[in-house]
Structure formats: C-alpha cells, structure tokens
Design an enzyme around this catalytic site. Structure first.
Site, short mmCIF file in Angstrom:
data_model
loop_
_atom_site.label_atom_id
_atom_site.label_comp_id
_atom_site.label_asym_id
_atom_site.label_seq_id
_atom_site.Cartn_x
_atom_site.Cartn_y
_atom_site.Cartn_z
N HIS A 160 -3.13 6.32 7.00
CA HIS A 160 -2.65 7.22 5.94
C HIS A 160 -1.66 8.28 6.46
CE1 HIS A 160 -5.39 5.45 3.12
NE2 HIS A 160 -6.47 5.83 3.79
N ASP A 196 -7.41 -2.88 5.66
CA ASP A 196 -8.33 -1.82 5.21
C ASP A 196 -8.35 -1.82 3.67
OD1 ASP A 196 -9.62 0.99 6.29
OD2 ASP A 196 -8.73 1.24 4.30
N HIS A 198 -8.15 0.61 1.70
CA HIS A 198 -7.20 1.57 1.14
C HIS A 198 -5.77 1.26 1.57
CE1 HIS A 198 -11.13 3.69 1.54
NE2 HIS A 198 -10.83 4.08 0.31
N ASP A 285 -13.92 -1.57 5.16
CA ASP A 285 -14.44 -0.94 3.95
C ASP A 285 -14.24 -1.84 2.72
OD1 ASP A 285 -11.74 -0.44 4.31
OD2 ASP A 285 -11.91 1.74 4.14
C1 FKS Z 1 -12.43 12.39 -1.78
C2 FKS Z 1 -12.25 10.92 -1.85
C3 FKS Z 1 -11.11 10.50 -0.99
C4 FKS Z 1 -10.59 9.22 0.90
C5 FKS Z 1 -10.72 7.86 1.46
C6 FKS Z 1 -10.04 7.76 2.82
C7 FKS Z 1 -10.08 6.37 3.34
C8 FKS Z 1 -9.66 6.32 4.79
C9 FKS Z 1 -9.45 4.91 5.33
C10 FKS Z 1 -9.11 4.98 6.82
F1 FKS Z 1 -8.90 3.78 7.31
F2 FKS Z 1 -8.03 5.71 7.02
F3 FKS Z 1 -10.10 5.51 7.49
N1 FKS Z 1 -11.49 9.41 -0.19
N2 FKS Z 1 -13.28 12.76 -0.69
O1 FKS Z 1 -10.61 4.13 5.19
O2 FKS Z 1 -8.42 4.25 4.66
ZN ZN Z 2 -10.06 2.65 4.09
#
Ligand code: FKS
Ligand code: ZN
Length: 343
Positions: A160, A196, A198, A285
């Site tokens: 990110h 991933d 996300h 995830d």
């Molecule tokens: C509020 C909800 C936001 C954020 C999720 C982040 C995911 C991170 C990821 C990484 F690989 F970077 F670790 N949620 N608290 O899994 O993409």
């Molecule tokens: Zn993620």
C-alpha cells in the site's frame, strides 16, 4: 527454497488501529511473522538467513527522499513533542487543502505522508521498517546470485506504500524496492503478481507510467473494499506504461474457482511479458477465515497457487504482505512456497 527473516520486526508491536470507530490492537502484529518463521522449519522449506545491512539508496529509487527521511524521523519527533504510545495520522491534505509542501509539526507530517490512519509508529517501528526492507533486498540478492526462488519474510508489509505515502500497515514498498533493484542490477523487465486480498495501490502508483514493470493485481473490488480509491479494472497504466497495469477486482464471497481463473489469466499475461524476474506480493488474507477479508479460499488451495506460479518457470521472489487469521496464515503462506517447490 531459502528464506530471509529478521527478528527486528518484533519492535513494531503494540500498535492500535481504528475499526468501526473503536481503537483496537492492530491486526498486523508480530505473531504473524513468527508463526510463518516457525512453519518454515516445521515443513523443512530450507535455510532461513538473516538480512544483510543495506543503505537506504534502493528505497530512494522508488520513494521520494523526503518521505524516507520522514519515516526515520517520525517517532523521534512524536516523542520530542511529548507524546507516547501509537503515533497515528488523523488530518489529511485532501482536495481543497494545501498538500503542495511538507508541513512542520509531527501531527501534520503524519497526515501529509499517508493516505489513511492504518500505518502507525511505535518506538521500534523504524527499525522494523528498515529490517523488512533489508529482508527484501537480501532475498533479491539470492535470486541475482542464481537461486531459482527465494522468500522474503517481510514485516511490516509494503504494497500500500506509494512513492510519497504510507498507509494500510505499509511504509516502504518492499516489492517495489526489489523490482527496481533488479532493474538497476541487470534485469530488463520485471513482473509483479500481487495476490494479497487488498489492491496493491502503492505498487500500482509507483510503476503506473512504466513499461519495464508489469503489475498484475488480484483483489477485493475497491467499490466495496479497502483501499477503495484505486484498483478498478479500467486502470491500465498511462503513457508508455499503458497496458502494463492489470487489475482483477472480485466481489466478496469469491471462491477459488473464480479466483483461480483470474490467476491463470494473470499468469498468462506474465508469461507473455517474458520478464527476467517474477515478484509475488504474497498475501494470504484471501483465506476463508481471514478476520478482515471476504474471499473464500481454503488451505488446500494455497499449494495449488504455488504450483501454478512455478509453471511459469521464472526466477521468483516471494515477498510477504498480508494475512490475519494468525495461526492459519503460516500454513497457507508456506503452503504456497511448498507448492511452488513441489511443482
Ligand atoms: C480500518 C480498516 C482498514 C486496512 C486493511 C489493510 C490491509 C493490509 C494488507 C497488507 F498486505 F498490506 F498487509 N483495513 N482499520 O493486507 O493489504
Ligand atoms: Zn491485504
């Protein structure tokens, strides 16, 4: 397969995050990496090496120098301002505000250099960021040295983080740093496959106008999923980078049948690109029991993913990203790697 891992991630601990209006312990916690480290030995994946020391030069090849300086200075500034605990951004220079020059106070700097409240600092955060970066570069060096594959057990994650901002638990974009490092050390083309859950918005932003890095991203549809503001199918790259960014947004509830078809398509595109190196931003995830995600992949699917990637026959660097069903992420992440090895 050789892995690279550093204990220094453990200082990035005790952070909190905002979930539905409440402050809770951050899902991105040290035990994630420790479970994966232990699983490597359990299955006998191969040796686990400590990272070599690296200057920040390679980080400055993909990130703005002032951003990297900020990451190093942030927590000392926080403490100098009389604060303690988690340093978390809360004010952003969005449309209509002045985002054209770095501000002065630590509160303002935290917002200026981030896109959300999800990248937070405690005392050991900078050392963990630096170690994660060194893990990625050391693992990249193994590939350059002739290894067919390597695993960078990075923590914190990176995908990110963009050229000038942190967010979503990410500070330095480890995969982007490694991709640029390969290009600076003899590679002509690199492909990044981000699996991933996300969207890897930082990786996309960094390489969006370039044709020497093909970025392929499989993820939850940003119409309804974090990071919300990037990762749609119509984002295909710009300028000479047009056609070198590919997004596969998928809805909540997506099963391996559908996800695997997207993976096959992405792998076909990676093969057609003929990169010198493949980087995999490895998030697990996508697992059905992940506490913050909505895909339906099962443990048995992860080795199949590794085997599919192995069929490309490319030198492959796996870079750890997300995954939060803490006990299971180790089995699933290492399952991808053993699947790769066994193919
Ligand atoms: C509020 C909800 C936001 C954020 C999720 C982040 C995911 C991170 C990821 C990484 F690989 F970077 F670790 N949620 N608290 O899994 O993409
Ligand atoms: Zn993620």
């Amino acid at each position: 397969m050789k892995s690279v891992y550093s204990e220094r991630h453990k200082g990035h601990a005790g952070n909190v995050e905002l979930v539905a209006g409440a402050i809770v312990p951050a899902f991105e916690m040290p035990s994630r990496a420790e479970f994966i480290r232990a699983r490597i030995d359990e299955v006998g994946l191969g040796p686990v090496l400590a990272p070599q020391t690296h200057s920040l030069d390679a980080a400055r090849r993909v990130h703005k120098p002032d951003f990297i300086d900020f990451l190093e200075r942030a927590y000392p500034m926080w403490k100098a301002a009389g604060r303690e605990g988690t340093a978390m951004p809360f004010t952003w220079p969005t449309r209509g505000l002045r985002g054209d020059r770095p501000p002065e106070s630590i509160e303002a700097l935290l917002g200026y250099y981030s896109f959300d409240a999800g990248a937070t600092f405690v005392e050991g955060t900078w050392d963990a960021i630096k170690s994660s970066y060194e893990v990625a570069l050391t693992a990249a060096g193994l590939i350059k040295g002739g290894e067919k594959s390597a695993f960078a057990l990075c923590r914190p994650p990176g995908h990110h983080a963009g050229s000038g901002f942190m967010g979503g638990y990410c500070f330095i974009n480890n995969a982007a740093v490694a991709a640029q490092w390969f290009l600076d050390n003899g590679a002509r083309k690199v492909a990044i496959l981000d699996i991933d859950y996300h969207h890897g918005n930082g990786t996309q932003e960094i390489f969006y106008e370039r044709d020497d890095v093909l970025v392929l991203n499989l993820h939850g549809d940003p119409a309804n999923e974090y990071p919300f503001f990037l990762g749609f199918a119509d984002e295909k790259g710009a300028g000479k980078g047009e056609g070198f960014n590919v997004n596969y947004p998928m809805p909540a509830g997506t099963t391996f049948e559908v996800w695997g078809a997207a993976l096959d398509d992405a792998c076909a595109k990676a093969a057609a690109y003929k990169p010198d190196v493949l980087l995999v931003s490895l998030g697990v995830d996508t697992f059905e029991k992940d506490p913050i995600s909505a895909f339906k992949l099962k443990t048995e699917h992860y080795p199949l993913i590794g085997a599919r990637i192995a069929r490309l026959g490319l030198p492959t660097l796996f870079v750890m990203e997300g995954g939060y069903a803490v006990a299971e992420i180790a089995v699933n992440a290492v399952g991808v790697l053993t699947g790769f090895e066994g193919a």
